[in-house]
Design a protein around this motif. Structure first.
Motif, PDB file in Angstrom:
ATOM      1  N   ASP A 190       8.709  27.607  -1.246  1.00  0.00           N
ATOM      2  CA  ASP A 190       9.669  26.641  -0.728  1.00  0.00           C
ATOM      3  C   ASP A 190      10.397  27.206   0.488  1.00  0.00           C
ATOM      4  O   ASP A 190      10.982  28.297   0.442  1.00  0.00           O
ATOM      5  N   GLY A 191      10.322  26.471   1.587  1.00  0.00           N
ATOM      6  CA  GLY A 191      11.044  26.853   2.796  1.00  0.00           C
ATOM      7  C   GLY A 191      10.320  27.833   3.692  1.00  0.00           C
ATOM      8  O   GLY A 191      10.834  28.185   4.762  1.00  0.00           O
ATOM      9  N   VAL A 192       9.132  28.280   3.302  1.00  0.00           N
ATOM     10  CA  VAL A 192       8.359  29.220   4.132  1.00  0.00           C
ATOM     11  C   VAL A 192       7.008  28.600   4.442  1.00  0.00           C
ATOM     12  O   VAL A 192       6.215  28.323   3.540  1.00  0.00           O
ATOM     13  N   ARG A 193       6.720  28.380   5.720  1.00  0.00           N
ATOM     14  CA  ARG A 193       5.479  27.742   6.153  1.00  0.00           C
ATOM     15  C   ARG A 193       4.648  28.720   6.975  1.00  0.00           C
ATOM     16  O   ARG A 193       5.194  29.492   7.769  1.00  0.00           O
ATOM     17  N   LEU A 194       3.360  28.651   6.787  1.00  0.00           N
ATOM     18  CA  LEU A 194       2.423  29.560   7.445  1.00  0.00           C
ATOM     19  C   LEU A 194       1.411  28.751   8.250  1.00  0.00           C
ATOM     20  O   LEU A 194       0.939  27.705   7.805  1.00  0.00           O
ATOM     21  N   LEU A 195       1.080  29.252   9.438  1.00  0.00           N
ATOM     22  CA  LEU A 195       0.010  28.679  10.256  1.00  0.00           C
ATOM     23  C   LEU A 195      -0.715  29.843  10.906  1.00  0.00           C
ATOM     24  O   LEU A 195      -0.133  30.576  11.711  1.00  0.00           O
TER      25      LEU A 195
END
Length: 418
Positions: A283-288
């Motif tokens: 939750d609250g951490v996005r990866l690309l």
């Protein structure tokens, strides 16, 4: 630009669009450097250049859906056309001895003669008509797309100094097929493959070369791709293999003009594998993130002289890892970061062992979103630092030039909604 569409029937929609773009610029330019010695010594010449570009494009078509037995169809018929005009005027100044690339000499810009209004040097017209059908069956677990397009490209070049009389024309047409297949063996897994051809206008040689203004003939590009997409829940991944063929350009030194000449010689074949992963890992951490492994080689060159040799400006590995974090200590504040890596690249197709080194950069940023007390609409403030460690490197070796990297750069912006 104007777009419009109308629903003729519940399952039939007609659409059309037309757009016009024109821009021009005027510059006193120090040309790219020509290396003249093994110690890095170089010369540059100066130009005053006026350019204008005009593009007119339009398309119209019909989209429709239908069902025949167990198969659903999504049909599209489209007609399109465009005209691109390139205007230019140019005057040359003296050559400048600039020392070496390691210890350059700064000299004032010399006075140059105004080249006058830009004149037409290239005009490209293209026309195409195509039809495609995407067929779905087995509850959309299988989708197959088949398309066929007729394309025609006309290119005319004009006298580079006077811009009046035609100096050369190219006319080419082709029937271009396209196929695509998507299969979903499981709800979260998609397998796909596609093949597409396209008729492309040839490259126009820039003013920095001895044969400036020459237009290479149109060519048919071919692309193959196959891959798999998996939805793991929080994270999605894609793995693809591809092959693309395009014309190969060689640059050779012309002693008469003290410039380089650009010429077609065979093809450049790009084969690669690309892996991407993106999503919200917690939750609250996005990866690309993504990594591409590329094999770009020359093929079908004259007498096989460069067959199998690395192609200019194509790194073997390129990787990007980025992420965002919605901070728990301040609502609306998001911190971001990105790391970019590019492996070494060949500088010249004729000397594939001459390379520029690999480079890695780090970018950091933050954005803060809050509701405006005046409009009750969100406001977003962004602050980014690109190339945080002020890395100095050659960006790429494409088109025969070596552009320098941007230094550490700060950007501040604000977006309002009304």
């Amino acid at each position: 630009m104007v777009r419009a569409e109308v629903d003729i029937l519940d399952n039939v929609t007609a659409y059309a669009a037309i757009g016009l773009q024109e821009f021009e610029y005027n510059q006193n330019l120090i040309s790219p450097a020509w290396i003249t010695g093994a110690d890095g010594s170089f010369q540059q010449y100066t130009t005053w250049e006026r350019l204008r570009f005009r593009s007119l494009a339009a398309n119209a078509g019909i989209r429709a859906t239908a069902t025949t037995g167990p198969i659903d169809h999504a049909l599209n018929l489209q007609v399109s056309g465009s005209r691109f005009s390139h205007f230019q005027s140019l005057s040359y100044g003296p050559d400048l001895d600039r020392g070496t690339i390691y210890d350059p000499v700064v000299t004032p810009m010399p006075s140059l003669t105004d080249p006058g209004d830009p004149l037409k040097v290239v005009e490209t017209e293209s026309f195409s008509i195509g039809i495609a059908d995407t067929m779905s069956f087995m509850d959309d677990r299988v989708q197959f797309t088949a398309g066929l397009r007729y394309q025609k490209v006309d290119v005319a070049t004009f006298d580079y100094d006077w811009g009046s009389a035609e100096t050369a024309t190219y006319e080419s047409d082709a029937w271009s097929p396209a196929f695509g297949l998507v299969v979903k063996p499981w709800e979260n897994v998609s397998l796909y493959a596609n093949y597409i051809q396209g008729l492309q206008p040839g490259m126009t040689v820039s003013s920095f070369f001895a044969n400036a203004g020459e237009v290479f003939p149109p060519y048919v590009s071919k692309q193959y791709e196959a891959g798999v997409k998996v939805d793991w829940g929080r994270v999605r991944t894609t793995l693809a293999a591809f092959q693309i063929a395009q014309p190969n350009v060689l640059y050779t030194y012309d002693a008469k003009t003290d410039l380089y000449t650009a010429a077609l010689n065979g093809e450049q074949r790009n084969r690669g594998i690309e892996l991407n992963a993106y999503g919200e890992i917690v939750d609250g951490v996005r990866l690309l993130s993504g990594v591409t492994f590329l094999e770009a080689v020359q093929t079908k060159t004259a007498d096989g002289a460069f067959d199998g040799k690395r192609a200019r400006g194509a790194p073997r590995v390129r990787a990007v890892v980025g992420g965002e974090w919605d901070t728990p200590f301040l609502e609306g504040l998001t911190l971001s970061g990105r790391l970019t890596y590019t492996s070494n690249q060949t500088v010249d197709n004729t000397t594939p062992d001459l390379t520029i080194p690999s480079w890695t950069t780090v970018d950091l940023g933050a954005r803060y979103s809050f509701d405006s007390r005046w409009s009750e609409k969100p406001v977003t403030v962004r602050f980014d630092v690109e190339n945080v460690f002020d890395k100095s490197y050659w960006v790429t070796a494409d088109t025969g030039f070596l552009p320098l990297s941007q230094p550490r750069t700060f950007r501040l912006s604000t977006a309002f909604k009304f």
